[in-house]
Design a protein around this motif. Structure first.
Motif, mmCIF file in Angstrom:
data_model
loop_
_atom_site.group_PDB
_atom_site.id
_atom_site.type_symbol
_atom_site.label_atom_id
_atom_site.label_comp_id
_atom_site.label_asym_id
_atom_site.label_seq_id
_atom_site.Cartn_x
_atom_site.Cartn_y
_atom_site.Cartn_z
ATOM 1 N N UNK A 174 0.853 -1.193 0.000
ATOM 2 C CA UNK A 174 0.000 0.000 0.000
ATOM 3 C C UNK A 174 0.886 1.239 0.000
ATOM 4 N N UNK A 175 1.921 1.182 0.825
ATOM 5 C CA UNK A 175 2.848 2.310 0.861
ATOM 6 C C UNK A 175 3.461 2.537 -0.526
ATOM 7 N N UNK A 176 3.819 1.453 -1.202
ATOM 8 C CA UNK A 176 4.364 1.585 -2.560
ATOM 9 C C UNK A 176 3.367 2.283 -3.476
ATOM 10 N N UNK A 177 2.118 1.874 -3.385
ATOM 11 C CA UNK A 177 1.089 2.502 -4.220
ATOM 12 C C UNK A 177 0.975 3.988 -3.912
ATOM 13 N N UNK A 178 0.990 4.316 -2.636
ATOM 14 C CA UNK A 178 0.837 5.724 -2.254
ATOM 15 C C UNK A 178 2.052 6.520 -2.729
ATOM 16 N N UNK A 179 3.239 5.934 -2.595
ATOM 17 C CA UNK A 179 4.417 6.611 -3.154
ATOM 18 C C UNK A 179 4.184 6.915 -4.631
ATOM 19 N N UNK A 180 3.707 5.918 -5.347
ATOM 20 C CA UNK A 180 3.491 6.096 -6.784
ATOM 21 C C UNK A 180 2.513 7.220 -7.068
ATOM 22 N N UNK A 181 1.419 7.244 -6.316
ATOM 23 C CA UNK A 181 0.427 8.291 -6.519
ATOM 24 C C UNK A 181 1.021 9.664 -6.253
ATOM 25 N N UNK A 182 1.724 9.777 -5.140
ATOM 26 C CA UNK A 182 2.303 11.073 -4.772
ATOM 27 C C UNK A 182 3.348 11.502 -5.803
ATOM 28 N N UNK A 183 4.201 10.587 -6.196
ATOM 29 C CA UNK A 183 5.274 10.967 -7.118
ATOM 30 C C UNK A 183 4.708 11.338 -8.490
ATOM 31 N N UNK A 184 3.706 10.608 -8.936
ATOM 32 C CA UNK A 184 3.073 11.011 -10.202
ATOM 33 C C UNK A 184 2.357 12.346 -10.039
ATOM 34 N N UNK A 185 1.834 12.568 -8.850
ATOM 35 C CA UNK A 185 1.160 13.840 -8.581
ATOM 36 C C UNK A 185 2.139 15.004 -8.578
ATOM 37 N N UNK A 186 3.297 14.812 -7.979
ATOM 38 C CA UNK A 186 4.316 15.873 -7.989
ATOM 39 C C UNK A 186 4.757 16.134 -9.424
ATOM 40 N N UNK A 187 4.964 15.051 -10.133
ATOM 41 C CA UNK A 187 5.436 15.157 -11.506
ATOM 42 C C UNK A 187 4.426 15.913 -12.370
ATOM 43 N N UNK A 188 3.164 15.637 -12.132
ATOM 44 C CA UNK A 188 2.076 16.342 -12.823
ATOM 45 C C UNK A 188 2.070 17.821 -12.426
ATOM 46 N N UNK A 189 2.288 18.066 -11.161
ATOM 47 C CA UNK A 189 2.218 19.435 -10.668
ATOM 48 C C UNK A 189 3.377 20.290 -11.180
ATOM 49 N N UNK A 190 4.536 19.685 -11.320
ATOM 50 C CA UNK A 190 5.723 20.497 -11.593
ATOM 51 C C UNK A 190 6.350 20.310 -12.973
#
Ligand SMILES: Cc1cc2nc3c(=O)[nH]c(=O)nc-3n(C[C@H](O)[C@H](O)[C@H](O)COP(=O)(O)OP(=O)(O)OC[C@H]3O[C@@H](n4cnc5c(N)ncnc54)[C@H](O)[C@@H]3O)c2cc1C
Ligand code: FES
Ligand code: FES
Lengths: 340, 785, 180
Positions: free
Chosen positions: B673-689
């Motif tokens: 689950x932590x891996x999934x959340x990392x993925x979501x956050x990192x894709x989210x940062x990447x999208x944001x920036x």
């Protein structure tokens, strides 16, 4: 990739004789497909293979320079260094003397691309790679640099393009190392097809579009860069290269600067200030150099110099943001260079 | 209570906060209530990935690694024009090229909006190409190189037509139309209400509106307004779209990098007129999908057609350029939001006018985020799709809600500031979710939210900011979903489902659930998945895989165990009734009879016994149902906190730290689950920036169709991340587990945007927040002469 | 010491030096994972293609084919390179190590740590990342977090395994385990 022949010469003369043209010339055409039939020089091949995979080059033969003995050495020469063109960016970045005496070059090399690419890419190839301009790299855009009649960057997506000297074409020079090489006053040793030799400075070697729209340097067919020579720096030289990218991990600079300062107890005797990713060739900021020369390098002087570096800048519609970045990078580089 | 059901006490509430029990009606075949994780031995533990060994040694077989004897290689010819009509097409020369075995012309492309033919109209006689990269034809040859060479021999006469790729330009009435006729609207596989279509504007869809937003807005005490722009993001799965189609007289087998084997089988069967039983879809290891590998596309149909023609297996793998221009993307949006509130923060009205573009496809809506996260009696949403001459968008991790949250959570942040309320306090007032309340509490404490300064309050050029935002996503359940558990005579156990592991680790989760039920350890369970020869499982999208599949897996294990007990009870000289599995032994309650699991299996009369279970409705029913899937009564939450630094002189934003508190029902494998959340956050940062498809307006070509100039977050942009996952028991299924992949990306971009605002005191409403965008927001761009 | 060695610096090629070969297949010898292979390759074939297609070593993945993602990372003479940008013919006579050559009977400690820390999601980027991380630890047994990030800076992991990858590498470094 289309099939091609392979030749791996043992000496420079053989290589020079075999090369039929330069990569830049091979990419110039009336329209449509790239010409087939050229024999082209290859070092690390990072740029060459990229262009071939994109269908921008269709050479008949590659001439592999990496097996020519003696081209991969870094050796002392008249107090400076003589660097073989086949020296890789990773060798350069980790070489003790380069790091000590030519820090900006080690920094520029060590921060380019990725470790995997730095192990393959050579300094010669880095200097001679084609620009990264996405119009040049697109088969769909027949731009001036490929023999077309327009530079698509004007009126197009020019956020990563030049802010200086973009008459007729707005590429930025792709080589991060070149920014530092020019700041150190490096020269090239070039051997021509019939053994002719010349030794232009890197600054002279690299061309602006107003001199030639179709190539970034004066390399002629059959010429081989056999060394990059760094003259001896003055005793108290401080140098620094810094860059800013959109992503830090692995990216081309939006802006990079190299400064080389000859300091005598805080006073600058001589300064070289070069901006990369700013112009079709690394941009020597002479006004900034003048603002530093003879001065004690302190905050107010640094501010003036950083502002002066942008004299003559003519940003395009989407790259005005580069100006504050250059000014800031330069200010920080000068500060950091004088501090240590 | 109807026949065949019983009631059962289920754990309900948040562990450590409100855990209790509640009675639920459950079906007769349901497994008994599962205790909270603290009392379990496999579920709730971080079992290592069952395919970890294969993946770290390189032995895992991805679709791109599959070969078959006699296999051919296919390449696709694509439109070089953003808009053109094909006047003539001649494949003769291509067919005669050495090594070419088949040529297929794509006449009716799919995966986009489809024009409705007028009455008596057969449809346009000539194929119209609507974006650079629009597939035209495909060639199969003995090598990929020969196929590519043959493509260049296909002779085509194009009539280039005017085109438009800019969303604003495309909205104008005189813009070149992408479609000349109305297009069919489909939502989740079914037809939806026909919407108006004027020029390139399809919509608005106002069906989500309620109350009278206009009136309430004009009466509002506080009014907040903003316009937000989001970019096109591409999926960039590392494994490209790939398949190997093997057409034979006895049926079709397709090895395919897909998120939904069973769905692909159904789509192929329908498209080809084959019975389901003659189509098999297989995927072993799978290199990422993020929404883009959910359905069949033109590549799939072309490869199948080529295999059929050539009587040989055909392999088709897209290259990175093709991936970037024609494998889907997250649509761009423009959202104009007005929100009205009372001085105590109560939302009284929200009006959103949104338009977005999915290129030649529909589906650029901003999701149901604003509509469902906070209570608001008057809500109006008018969203339109704008067609442009660009590759079709498709679902991408939390479609709609990602751009939707970016805008709406900033509006809420602004409202809080206007009311001089802490953003957390405002949410206490407007967010009725008790789960998010707990998430905010945990998050604020661990993030040390109280150190947050006033906007733009820091000193120096490098400014630090803290921000937060919330996530909301429906909890989805695929009800057309089954799983089989087999117990073999030697005591080994298999779990079988067509479900695919796209990197989420669902196979490991299945092993944990089955092992828990059978008193074994996850390593004892053989997981057979990724093949439609097994019972049809759920898709790996919509964050619904675990929620859908783990209950039937547990029930099947429970049923298989009952069968085992029934089968061996006579050999123990007793009846099955009193026998249960405890501590790895099947024992009677009086302690007179006891036998180890393996030994018991050895007494089977047949080589194996097994049971298939399918997903039943959530206990107490669903919110609502749509064909093969349903919305659970409660959605999924999540709260994220971001700490950024903004270099106000260079415009660079760095995310330094993200803290995420999420819920997904019962967590089954915390580390995954932590891996999934990392993925979501990192894709989210990447999208944001960073990420952004750049199209060239004069030519319609994508200028960064690679992984170099299309910038994506990598290691050095990765901040410190802390993940906390609640155990939120709801007592709704045999496992009570729900999804996490999508909730974890939704709050990231707005949390960063709010943190950027907190750092610099200027609101950034445009994505990605590149140095150019930040410097412009700060007024630092030079005035151009 | 992979980080300081140029992959080509050490040895000269046999066979093809001086003479012109191609465009058809040419004979080369590669030492792949400790086994010397005599192969006939086209000059236009990349090392990644030859590993995958001719030697069935499909653990090396191709995701961009342009040097931009590092999925295809293998070692040439101990140094990590992107094999999609290296021609097979130019590494004639050199030593190539791919992911398949890393583990013996037991996994390499980095591989075990990847599993333990769940530094894997879809796994497509994983073989390349493992090759870079092992190379890093060979030359820098005790890297800082920043050094780990720099060493893997060329890798693209779309699933977002970086936090777990970094934790795995630092964990191996802390425990001082470097080879199986
Ligand atoms: C993803 C990616 C990111 C990158 N990031 C950066 C970056 O940030 N900064 C940067 O500077 N570079 C960057 N690069 C570019 C890379 O550094 C260059 O492509 C590389 O240095 C070229 O060197 P090479 O030895 O591979 O050259 P080759 O491709 O072999 O040759 C390049 C050119 O030089 C000619 N040539 C080579 N050697 C000689 C010689 N001795 N005499 C005459 N002609 C010669 C060749 O004919 C050819 O035209 C990046 C590349 C990639 C793929
Ligand atoms: S596949 Fe070689 S670097 Fe991407
Ligand atoms: S694990 Fe999927 S790309 Fe890295």
């Amino acid at each position: 990739m289309d099939a091609f022949e392979w030749m791996s010469p043992q000496d420079i003369e053989q290589a020079a004789r075999a090369a039929t043209t330069t990569v830049a010339a091979a990419m110039v055409r009336d329209s449509g497909e790239p010409a087939a039939g050229d024999a082209l020089l290859k070092a690390g091949g990072i740029d060459l293979l990229d262009l071939m995979k994109e269908g921008l080059l269709k050479p008949r033969r590659l001439i592999h320079l990496r097996n020519i003995a003696g081209l991969d050495r870094i050796e002392g020469a008249e107090g400076g260094l003589r660097i073989g063109p086949n020296v890789t960016l990773s060798q350069l970045a980790s070489h003790a003397e380069v790091r000590m005496r030519f820090r900006a070059l080690a920094q520029a090399a060590g921060a380019s691309a990725s470790p995997q690419i730095r192990h393959l890419a050579t300094l010669g190839g880095n200097l001679l790679q084609r620009p990264r301009c996405w119009y040049l790299r697109s088969r769909a855009h027949h731009c001036t640099r490929k023999g077309g009649d327009r530079c698509f960057a004007f009126g197009g997506e020019n956020q990563y393009h030049a802010i200086f000297d973009h008459k007729g074409c707005a590429i930025v020079h792709p080589s991060t190392c070149a920014t530092a090489l020019i700041a150190f006053g490096a020269r090239l040793e070039i051997t021509g097809p019939r053994g002719a030799r010349r030794a232009p400075s890197v600054e002279e070697f690299l061309l602006l579009p107003e001199a030639d729209l179709h190539r970034e340097n004066t390399l002629e067919p059959g010429e081989i860069v056999t060394a990059i020579v760094l003259p001896a720096p003055a005793q108290a030289t401080r140098s620094l290269h810094i860059k800013q990218c959109e992503t830090e991990s692995f990216d081309w600079p939006l802006a990079d600067v190299a400064v080389v300062l000859d300091l005598e107890s805080g006073v600058c005797r001589k300064a070289a200030v070069v901006l990369g990713a700013a112009a079709p060739a690394p941009h020597r900021a002479r006004a900034a150099e003048a603002a530093l020369t003879g001065k004690r390098i302190e905050e107010p002087v640094i501010r003036v110099a950083a502002r002066a570096a942008l004299q003559g800048a003519a940003p395009l519609a989407k790259n005005g943001y580069k100006l504050p970045i250059f000014e800031t990078l330069l200010r920080r580089a000068l500060l950091a260079a004088t501090e240590g | 209570m109807s026949a065949g059901t019983r009631t059962q006490l289920q754990p309900v509430g948040i562990a450590g906060v409100s855990l209790g029990q509640a009675e639920r009606p459950v079906g007769a075949e349901e497994a008994p209530a599962l205790a909270p994780n603290a009392q379990l031995s496999c579920i709730g533990r971080s079992a290592p990935r069952i395919n970890g060994h294969a993946k770290v040694t390189g032995s895992a077989t991805y679709t791109v690694d599959v070969t078959l004897p006699g296999m051919l290689h296919a390449r696709i010819l694509r439109s070089p024009h953003p808009h053109a009509r094909i006047l003539s097409l001649d494949t003769g020369a291509a067919e005669r090229e050495p090594g070419v075995r088949a040529v297929h012309v794509i006449e009716h492309p799919i995966g986009r909006a489809i024009e409705i033919a007028g009455p008596g109209e057969a449809g346009p006689a000539r194929r119209q190409l609507r974006y650079v990269g629009d597939p035209i034809a495909a060639v199969a040859a003995v090598t990929a190189h020969a196929a590519q060479a043959a493509l260049e021999r296909i002779r085509i006469e194009y009539q280039p037509l005017p085109f438009v790729i800019d969303i604003e330009a495309a909205r104008q009435s005189d813009a070149p139309p992408v479609f000349d006729r109305p297009v069919r609207t489909e939502v989740f596989g079914g037809p939806a209400a026909q919407l108006p279509q004027h020029g390139n504007v399809h919509g608005p869809d106002t069906s989500a509106s309620r109350g009278d937003a206009a009136a309430a807005l004009s009466a509002a005490e506080i009014l907040i307004e903003g316009e937000f722009h989001t970019q096109v993001q591409t999926h960039c799965c590392l494994e490209p779209h790939a398949l190997l189609a093997d057409w034979r007289d006895e049926g079709l087998t397709v090895y395919m990098s897909t998120q939904f084997t069973a769905g692909i089988r159904a789509e192929l069967a329908t498209a080809l007129g084959l019975p389901l039983s003659r189509v098999r879809v297989v995927v072993d290891a799978m290199g990422g999908g993020f929404g883009s590998k959910s359905r069949i596309g033109n590549d799939v149909l072309a490869a199948v057609a080529l295999s059929r023609k050539a009587h040989a297996p055909v392999r088709l793998v897209l290259d990175r350029h093709e991936e970037q221009i024609d494998s889907g993307n997250r649509p761009a949006t423009v959202q104009h939001i007005r929100a009205g509130a009372r001085r105590d923060g109560t939302l009284t009205a929200v009006a959103i006018e949104a338009y977005g573009t999915a290129g030649v496809a529909l589906g650029a809506g901003v999701g149901n985020f604003a509509q469902s996260i906070y209570d608001c009696p008057n809500f109006s949403l008018a969203q339109s799709d704008v067609f442009i001459h660009a590759g079709p968008g498709c679902a991408m991790r939390a479609p709609g809600n990602v751009p939707g949250a970016f805008a709406y959570e900033q509006i809420i942040d602004e409202l809080a500031e206007r009311l001089a309320l802490d953003p957390l306090e405002l949410r206490e007032r407007i967010d009725s979710s008790p789960v998010r309340r707990e998430e905010r509490r945990i998050g604020a404490e661990r993030f040390r939210w109280s150190r947050r300064l006033a906007p733009g309050g820091g000193q120096g050029a490098l400014k630090r900011g803290l921000g937060m935002a919330q996530s909301h996503w429906p909890a989805l359940v695929h009800t057309n979903c089954a799983c089989e558990v087999r117990i073999l005579r030697d005591g080994s156990v298999e779990v079988r489902s067509s479900v695919q592991d796209i990197g989420t680790g669902v196979g490991t989760v299945l092993a944990q659930v089955v092992a828990e039920e059978l008193g074994l350890s996850p390593g004892d369970i053989v997981v057979r998945i990724g093949d439609t020869d097994f019972p049809a499982g759920p898709p790996s999208y919509g964050s619904r895989t675990t929620a859908s599949l783990t209950p039937p897996a547990r029930n099947a294990a429970c049923l298989a165990l009952r069968k085992l007990i029934a089968a061996i009870a006579p050999t123990l000289g007793t009846t099955p009734e009193g026998l249960t599995l405890r501590n790895g032994r099947i024992s009677s309650s009086d302690g007179l009879h006891s036998i180890g699991f393996r030994e018991a299996a050895g007494r089977l009369r047949t080589e194996q016994i097994g049971a298939v279970a399918s997903r039943c409705d959530d206990y107490g029913g669903f919110g609502h149902r749509m064909g093969d899937f349903a919305f659970a009564r409660n959605g999924l939450g999540g709260v994220q906190f971001a700490e950024v630094t903004v270099d106000t002189e260079t415009g660079r934003v760095r995310v330094e730290r993200v803290l995420a508190v999420h819920d997904c029902g019962r967590p089954i494998n915390p580390r995954q689950i932590e891996s999934q959340v990392h993925g979501g956050i990192l894709q989210g940062i990447s999208y944001a920036l960073f990420e952004q498809r750049i199209l060239d307006a004069p030519t319609g070509h994508m200028l960064n169709p690679n992984l170099e100039q299309y910038r994506i977050l990598r290691s050095r942009e990765t901040p410190a991340i802390e993940v906390h996952v609640l155990e939120n028991y709801q007592g709704t299924s045999a496992t009570d587990a729900y999804g996490i992949a999508e909730p974890s990306i939704i709050a990231t971009a707005p949390a960063i945007a709010n943190a950027v605002y907190n750092a610099i005191g200027v609101r950034v409403r445009t994505l990605p927040m590149t140095p150019a965008v930040i410097l412009e927001a700060l007024g630092r761009l030079p005035h151009r002469s | 010491m992979p980080h300081n060695t140029a992959p080509h610096a050490s040895r000269c090629t046999q066979g093809v030096t001086g003479a012109t070969v191609g465009p058809g297949a040419a004979a080369i010898r590669l030492e792949v994972n400790g086994i010397v292979r005599a192969l006939a390759v086209l000059p236009s074939e990349t090392l990644a293609e030859v590993l995958r297609e001719r030697l069935a070593l499909t653990g090396t993945k191709i995701a961009c084919d342009r040097g931009a993602c590092s999925s295809c990372t293998v070692w040439v003479d101990g140094a990590p390179v992107c094999s999609c940008m290296v021609l097979a013919i130019e590494v004639d006579g050199h030593r190539v190590t791919s992911i398949e050559g890393l583990a013996g009977e037991a996994l390499h400690p980095v591989q075990s740590a990847f599993i333990e820390h769940d530094a894997i999601q879809c796994g497509f980027c994983t073989p390349g990342l493992v090759m870079s991380c092992v190379a890093l630890l060979e030359s820098h047994p005790h890297p800082t977090e920043e050094e780990v990030k720099a060493a893997i800076g060329g890798h693209l992991c779309r699933c977002g395994t970086y936090p777990h990858v970094i934790a795995a590498v630092l964990d191996v470094a802390r425990k001082g385990k470097r080879s199986p």
